[in-house]
Design an enzyme around this catalytic site. Structure first.
Site, short mmCIF file in Angstrom:
data_model
loop_
_atom_site.label_atom_id
_atom_site.label_comp_id
_atom_site.label_asym_id
_atom_site.label_seq_id
_atom_site.Cartn_x
_atom_site.Cartn_y
_atom_site.Cartn_z
N ARG A 143 12.97 143.02 -76.24
CA ARG A 143 13.00 142.99 -74.76
C ARG A 143 11.96 142.01 -74.21
O ARG A 143 12.21 141.31 -73.23
CB ARG A 143 12.76 144.40 -74.21
CG ARG A 143 13.91 145.36 -74.56
CD ARG A 143 13.67 146.73 -74.00
NE ARG A 143 13.63 146.73 -72.55
CZ ARG A 143 13.13 147.73 -71.82
NH1 ARG A 143 12.61 148.79 -72.40
NH2 ARG A 143 13.15 147.66 -70.51
N GLN A 154 9.81 150.84 -61.37
CA GLN A 154 10.05 151.39 -62.70
C GLN A 154 10.26 150.27 -63.71
O GLN A 154 10.37 150.51 -64.90
CB GLN A 154 11.28 152.31 -62.68
CG GLN A 154 11.11 153.53 -61.79
CD GLN A 154 12.41 154.28 -61.58
OE1 GLN A 154 12.77 155.14 -62.35
NE2 GLN A 154 13.11 153.94 -60.51
N HIS A 172 5.97 152.69 -64.91
CA HIS A 172 6.43 152.89 -66.29
C HIS A 172 5.84 151.87 -67.27
O HIS A 172 6.33 151.74 -68.39
CB HIS A 172 7.97 152.85 -66.34
CG HIS A 172 8.61 154.05 -65.70
ND1 HIS A 172 9.96 154.16 -65.46
CD2 HIS A 172 8.05 155.21 -65.25
CE1 HIS A 172 10.21 155.33 -64.88
NE2 HIS A 172 9.08 155.98 -64.73
N CYS A 183 -4.33 149.92 -77.11
CA CYS A 183 -4.82 150.46 -78.38
C CYS A 183 -4.53 151.96 -78.44
O CYS A 183 -4.82 152.70 -77.50
CB CYS A 183 -6.32 150.21 -78.50
SG CYS A 183 -7.02 150.99 -79.98
N CYS A 193 -6.73 146.33 -82.53
CA CYS A 193 -7.42 146.26 -81.25
C CYS A 193 -8.67 145.38 -81.37
O CYS A 193 -9.41 145.48 -82.35
CB CYS A 193 -7.80 147.68 -80.84
SG CYS A 193 -8.89 147.78 -79.43
N GLY A 244 18.28 149.90 -56.59
CA GLY A 244 18.75 149.66 -57.96
C GLY A 244 18.23 150.65 -58.98
O GLY A 244 17.94 150.28 -60.11
N ASN A 271 22.15 150.22 -53.47
CA ASN A 271 22.68 150.39 -54.82
C ASN A 271 24.14 149.96 -54.83
O ASN A 271 24.79 149.94 -53.79
CB ASN A 271 22.56 151.88 -55.25
CG ASN A 271 22.61 152.06 -56.76
OD1 ASN A 271 23.57 151.66 -57.41
ND2 ASN A 271 21.57 152.65 -57.32
N LEU A 272 24.65 149.67 -56.01
CA LEU A 272 26.07 149.33 -56.14
C LEU A 272 26.95 150.52 -55.81
O LEU A 272 28.09 150.37 -55.42
CB LEU A 272 26.38 148.94 -57.60
CG LEU A 272 25.80 147.64 -58.13
CD1 LEU A 272 26.23 147.46 -59.58
CD2 LEU A 272 26.26 146.47 -57.29
N1 APR Z 1 22.10 145.88 -57.28
C1 APR Z 1 21.81 147.16 -56.92
N2 APR Z 1 21.93 148.20 -57.78
C2 APR Z 1 22.37 147.94 -59.02
C3 APR Z 1 22.69 146.63 -59.45
C4 APR Z 1 22.55 145.57 -58.51
N3 APR Z 1 22.84 144.30 -58.83
N4 APR Z 1 23.10 146.70 -60.74
C5 APR Z 1 23.02 147.99 -61.10
N5 APR Z 1 22.57 148.75 -60.06
C6 APR Z 1 22.27 150.19 -60.04
C7 APR Z 1 23.23 151.07 -60.79
O1 APR Z 1 24.31 151.47 -59.95
C8 APR Z 1 22.32 152.25 -61.18
O2 APR Z 1 22.32 153.26 -60.17
O3 APR Z 1 21.03 150.32 -60.70
C9 APR Z 1 20.93 151.62 -61.26
C10 APR Z 1 20.37 151.49 -62.67
O4 APR Z 1 20.09 152.77 -63.16
P1 APR Z 1 19.38 153.00 -64.57
O5 APR Z 1 20.01 152.14 -65.59
O6 APR Z 1 19.34 154.46 -64.80
O7 APR Z 1 17.91 152.40 -64.34
P2 APR Z 1 16.64 153.11 -63.69
O8 APR Z 1 17.03 154.02 -62.58
O9 APR Z 1 15.66 152.05 -63.39
O10 APR Z 1 16.10 153.98 -64.89
C11 APR Z 1 14.91 154.72 -64.71
O11 APR Z 1 14.89 155.34 -67.01
O12 APR Z 1 15.29 154.86 -69.22
C12 APR Z 1 14.33 154.92 -68.24
O13 APR Z 1 12.22 154.03 -68.31
C13 APR Z 1 13.55 153.68 -68.00
O14 APR Z 1 12.49 152.97 -65.95
C14 APR Z 1 13.70 153.41 -66.52
C15 APR Z 1 14.12 154.77 -65.98
#
Ligand code: APR
Length: 251
Positions: free
Chosen positions: A70, A102, A120, A128, A147, A186, A212-213
């Site tokens: 990553r 996040q 996060h 370390c 470290c 997002g 959000n989408l």
């Molecule tokens: N614009 C807006 N929203 C979007 C887009 C976009 N271009 N693309 C995807 N999304 C939305 C999706 O609809 C979904 O609701 O982003 C969200 C992504 O959700 P997750 O994959 O669950 O990511 P997140 O909420 O950041 O996860 C939280 O979970 O696994 C852990 O530590 C990791 O920080 C992360 C935490």
């Protein structure tokens, strides 16, 4: 979008504070994979095997490999228009603005955001295991890395499942307590305590806005929902906010 902008400006009033929470979706348009969407990281990896302290104790090489991949990918991507719009939002409100994220990527900073709380953790830092010294780390982390202070082994500076997120003791509650407008952008809103911050703001009378989408399990708490891509909806919203706040510059 004009109506949404007006509601946001009304809620902020004279001296109201603005907090933004971003999740993986706001870096999706930069080419960074989300976690739970179709094609998300947790389809290819088991989070128990790569994102817990138990996984690191059992198979540290596998955990390093996940984050090294990553980290290497992060060097190949760029901030998108959504990140840049949040820089414009910060310049509108200055000290009254804070960005809680996040994301473990650095795309907000590369776009120009200044007041960012990575709850996060950060991919470009290592910590370390023994003395908790945190250092910048741009390349791979290996089992041989030690470290600089105590020679202890290094781990990614990432909050794993079961660990307490950063800035939750003071900074993030301070930002959310009494804030006038809270944006959730997002994120699926499924991971706590991040997912609970909107409720904290709402209970305090703040306006909660979701971008959000699609709707999320916590959408009910958001009085204002803006559906679409963050990289498209945020710049459009900022155009309206700037026009309302700086009418003399509006076209
Ligand atoms: N614009 C807006 N929203 C979007 C887009 C976009 N271009 N693309 C995807 N999304 C939305 C999706 O609809 C979904 O609701 O982003 C969200 C992504 O959700 P997750 O994959 O669950 O990511 P997140 O909420 O950041 O996860 C939280 O979970 O696994 C852990 O530590 C990791 O920080 C992360 C935490």
């Amino acid at each position: 979008m004009k109506d949404a902008a007006r509601r946001i400006i009304d809620a902020i009033g004279e001296g109201g504070r603005v907090a933004v929470m971003t999740g993986a979706g706001s870096s999706a348009e930069s080419g960074v994979r989300t976690f739970r969407d179709r094609g998300g990281l947790w389809e290819d990896y088991s989070l128990e095997e790569v994102a817990t302290s138990e996984a690191f104790a059992t198979n540290p090489s596998r955990v390093h490999e996940f984050y090294n991949t990553r980290r290497a990918h992060l060097a190949t991507v760029q901030p998108n228009d959504g990140h840049r719009a949040l820089v414009r939002l910060e310049s509108l409100f200055g000290d009254r603005f804070a960005l809680i994220t996040q994301h473990v990527d650095d795309l907000h900073e590369r776009a120009g955001s200044r007041r960012v709380f990575h709850m996060h953790g950060e991919l470009y830092k290592a910590r370390c295991v023994e003395c908790s010294d945190v250092v910048e780390w741009m390349g791979d982390i290996s089992l041989d890395d030690g470290c600089r202070s105590c020679s202890g082994s290094m781990r990614p500076h990432i909050v794993w499942f079961g660990e307490v997120p950063f800035f939750m003791e003071e900074e993030i509650p301070d930002v959310c307590d009494g804030c006038a407008v809270f944006f959730s952008i997002g994120t699926s809103g499924t991971v706590y305590p991040a997912a609970g911050l909107a409720s904290m703001v709402s209970l305090g009378g703040g306006l909660c806005v979701e971008i959000n989408l699609e709707t999320t399990p916590g959408s009910g708490i958001f009085e204002l929902q803006i559906e679409g891509k963050a990289g498209e909806r945020l710049p459009a919203l900022l155009d309206e906010l700037e026009a309302l706040l700086k009418p003399e510059e509006a076209v």
